[in-house]
Design a protein around this motif. Sequence first.
Motif, mmCIF file in Angstrom:
data_model
loop_
_atom_site.group_PDB
_atom_site.id
_atom_site.type_symbol
_atom_site.label_atom_id
_atom_site.label_comp_id
_atom_site.label_asym_id
_atom_site.label_seq_id
_atom_site.Cartn_x
_atom_site.Cartn_y
_atom_site.Cartn_z
ATOM 1 N N TYR A 199 -21.194 -19.649 23.041
ATOM 2 C CA TYR A 199 -20.235 -19.306 24.087
ATOM 3 C C TYR A 199 -19.491 -20.549 24.557
ATOM 4 C CZ TYR A 199 -18.482 -17.788 28.633
ATOM 5 O OH TYR A 199 -17.673 -17.514 29.707
ATOM 6 N N SER A 200 -20.227 -21.654 24.701
ATOM 7 C CA SER A 200 -19.597 -22.903 25.145
ATOM 8 C C SER A 200 -18.592 -23.400 24.122
ATOM 9 C CB SER A 200 -20.681 -23.960 25.386
ATOM 10 O OG SER A 200 -20.108 -25.175 25.783
ATOM 11 N N ARG A 201 -18.957 -23.326 22.821
ATOM 12 C CA ARG A 201 -18.024 -23.765 21.769
ATOM 13 C C ARG A 201 -16.773 -22.896 21.753
ATOM 14 N NH1 ARG A 201 -22.742 -24.523 18.650
ATOM 15 N NH2 ARG A 201 -22.452 -22.519 17.622
ATOM 16 N N ARG A 202 -16.955 -21.584 21.915
ATOM 17 C CA ARG A 202 -15.795 -20.688 21.918
ATOM 18 C C ARG A 202 -14.870 -20.986 23.091
ATOM 19 N NH1 ARG A 202 -18.843 -14.961 20.471
ATOM 20 N NH2 ARG A 202 -18.963 -15.279 18.204
ATOM 21 N N ARG A 203 -15.455 -21.263 24.252
ATOM 22 C CA ARG A 203 -14.631 -21.607 25.409
ATOM 23 C C ARG A 203 -13.851 -22.889 25.160
ATOM 24 N NH1 ARG A 203 -17.047 -21.492 31.252
ATOM 25 N NH2 ARG A 203 -14.870 -22.010 31.571
ATOM 26 N N CYS A 205 -13.007 -24.111 22.250
ATOM 27 C CA CYS A 205 -11.986 -23.858 21.226
ATOM 28 C C CYS A 205 -10.791 -23.129 21.819
ATOM 29 C CB CYS A 205 -12.592 -23.048 20.074
ATOM 30 S SG CYS A 205 -13.760 -23.973 19.061
ATOM 31 N N ARG A 206 -11.062 -22.114 22.656
ATOM 32 C CA ARG A 206 -9.947 -21.387 23.273
ATOM 33 C C ARG A 206 -9.131 -22.291 24.177
ATOM 34 N NH1 ARG A 206 -13.758 -17.011 23.690
ATOM 35 N NH2 ARG A 206 -14.277 -17.645 25.825
ATOM 36 N N SER A 207 -9.828 -23.143 24.929
ATOM 37 C CA SER A 207 -9.123 -24.064 25.815
ATOM 38 C C SER A 207 -8.268 -25.038 25.022
ATOM 39 C CB SER A 207 -10.141 -24.830 26.677
ATOM 40 O OG SER A 207 -9.489 -25.742 27.517
ATOM 41 N N ALA A 208 -8.853 -25.591 23.927
ATOM 42 C CA ALA A 208 -8.092 -26.526 23.097
ATOM 43 C C ALA A 208 -6.919 -25.821 22.431
ATOM 44 C CB ALA A 208 -9.008 -27.143 22.045
ATOM 45 N N SER A 209 -7.143 -24.570 21.999
ATOM 46 C CA SER A 209 -6.066 -23.824 21.351
ATOM 47 C C SER A 209 -4.907 -23.591 22.320
ATOM 48 C CB SER A 209 -6.616 -22.483 20.849
ATOM 49 O OG SER A 209 -5.587 -21.706 20.273
ATOM 50 N N ARG A 210 -5.223 -23.258 23.570
ATOM 51 C CA ARG A 210 -4.156 -23.064 24.560
ATOM 52 C C ARG A 210 -3.395 -24.352 24.821
ATOM 53 N NH1 ARG A 210 -8.014 -19.503 27.016
ATOM 54 N NH2 ARG A 210 -8.818 -21.218 28.298
ATOM 55 N N ARG A 211 -4.141 -25.461 24.939
ATOM 56 C CA ARG A 211 -3.466 -26.735 25.186
ATOM 57 C C ARG A 211 -2.541 -27.099 24.034
ATOM 58 N NH1 ARG A 211 -8.617 -28.484 26.689
ATOM 59 N NH2 ARG A 211 -8.734 -29.760 24.796
ATOM 60 N N ARG A 212 -3.019 -26.895 22.832
ATOM 61 C CA ARG A 212 -2.193 -27.250 21.665
ATOM 62 C C ARG A 212 -0.971 -26.334 21.541
ATOM 63 N NH1 ARG A 212 -6.628 -28.742 16.951
ATOM 64 N NH2 ARG A 212 -7.545 -30.517 18.057
ATOM 65 N N SER A 213 -1.164 -25.050 21.892
ATOM 66 C CA SER A 213 -0.042 -24.128 21.830
ATOM 67 C C SER A 213 1.079 -24.561 22.775
ATOM 68 C CB SER A 213 -0.517 -22.718 22.181
ATOM 69 O OG SER A 213 0.561 -21.818 22.216
ATOM 70 N N VAL A 214 0.680 -24.902 24.010
ATOM 71 C CA VAL A 214 1.676 -25.363 24.987
ATOM 72 C C VAL A 214 2.320 -26.652 24.521
ATOM 73 C CG1 VAL A 214 1.955 -26.237 27.339
ATOM 74 C CG2 VAL A 214 0.545 -24.218 26.917
ATOM 75 N N PHE A 215 1.501 -27.555 23.968
ATOM 76 C CA PHE A 215 2.029 -28.839 23.530
ATOM 77 C C PHE A 215 2.998 -28.679 22.362
ATOM 78 C CE2 PHE A 215 1.748 -32.898 21.257
ATOM 79 C CZ PHE A 215 2.135 -33.754 22.280
#
Length: 258
Positions: A199-203, A205-215
């Motif tokens: 669960y921690s890894r998925r969170r 990954c999702r957080s990093a994915s959102r940051r990269r999408s915005v970037f």
Amino acid sequence: MNQILTLTNEWDKTFPKSEKVNHSKVTFHIRYGITLAGDIYIPVNATGKLSALAVCRPFGAVKEQASGLYAQEVAERGFLTLAFDPSYTGESGGEPRYMASPDINTEDFMAAVDFLSLRDDVDSQKIGIIGICGWGGMALNTMALDTRIKACIVSTMYDMSRVNANGYFDSENSEEARYEKRKALCAQRIEDYKKRQLYSRRRRCRSASRRRSVFCKGLLRLLQNRARLSQKKPQFKFRLECNGLSVFYEYAHFALQQ
């Protein structure tokens, strides 16, 4: 009324006396009017206020056995220790003899803490208790009630409360049943740990994915405006590297030269 006890003066323990500690006998009282007997162990050449531990024994034992040995061993490591007989047992007072009372035995531990906290050679902010075998439950109960206790150590074989409720020969108390139960609990804990990690890894990954999408959206806008990209080049490179997108910098540098 507090009882006057007659204590044995000679060394009467089942273990040899250590040359690293000084030993003396003491008595103290609990609020129910029972006088308790104890052994104090102090490291040789100790100075100042020491951390202290009150130690109480298994059911059916006395301070001349396990609790005294624990106390002496810990005193060799720099603690002031008190091994005592609880009410109704050993050299301590109380009638009838050879009985246990959870309420009074919890008070025994509290009285031991009272006694230690009033000594000039004890740091009252560093007092703990040790409960061995059957008195492990008493120690935990005391720890929950007395905020002066800063540490609680328990060495216990089995669940005393369940044994009192169901009897020692309860089927769940067999060696095989305890082993299977421990194995199941360990397996469940491992499974829960893996789920928490996943669960921690998925969170993350999702957080990093959102940051990269915005970037990346900002990156595309910058690539469409080469003049602005030239002005923000140092900060742009730093942010790309922080987000693990260094390959985009090479592409952006190529686009900038076009």
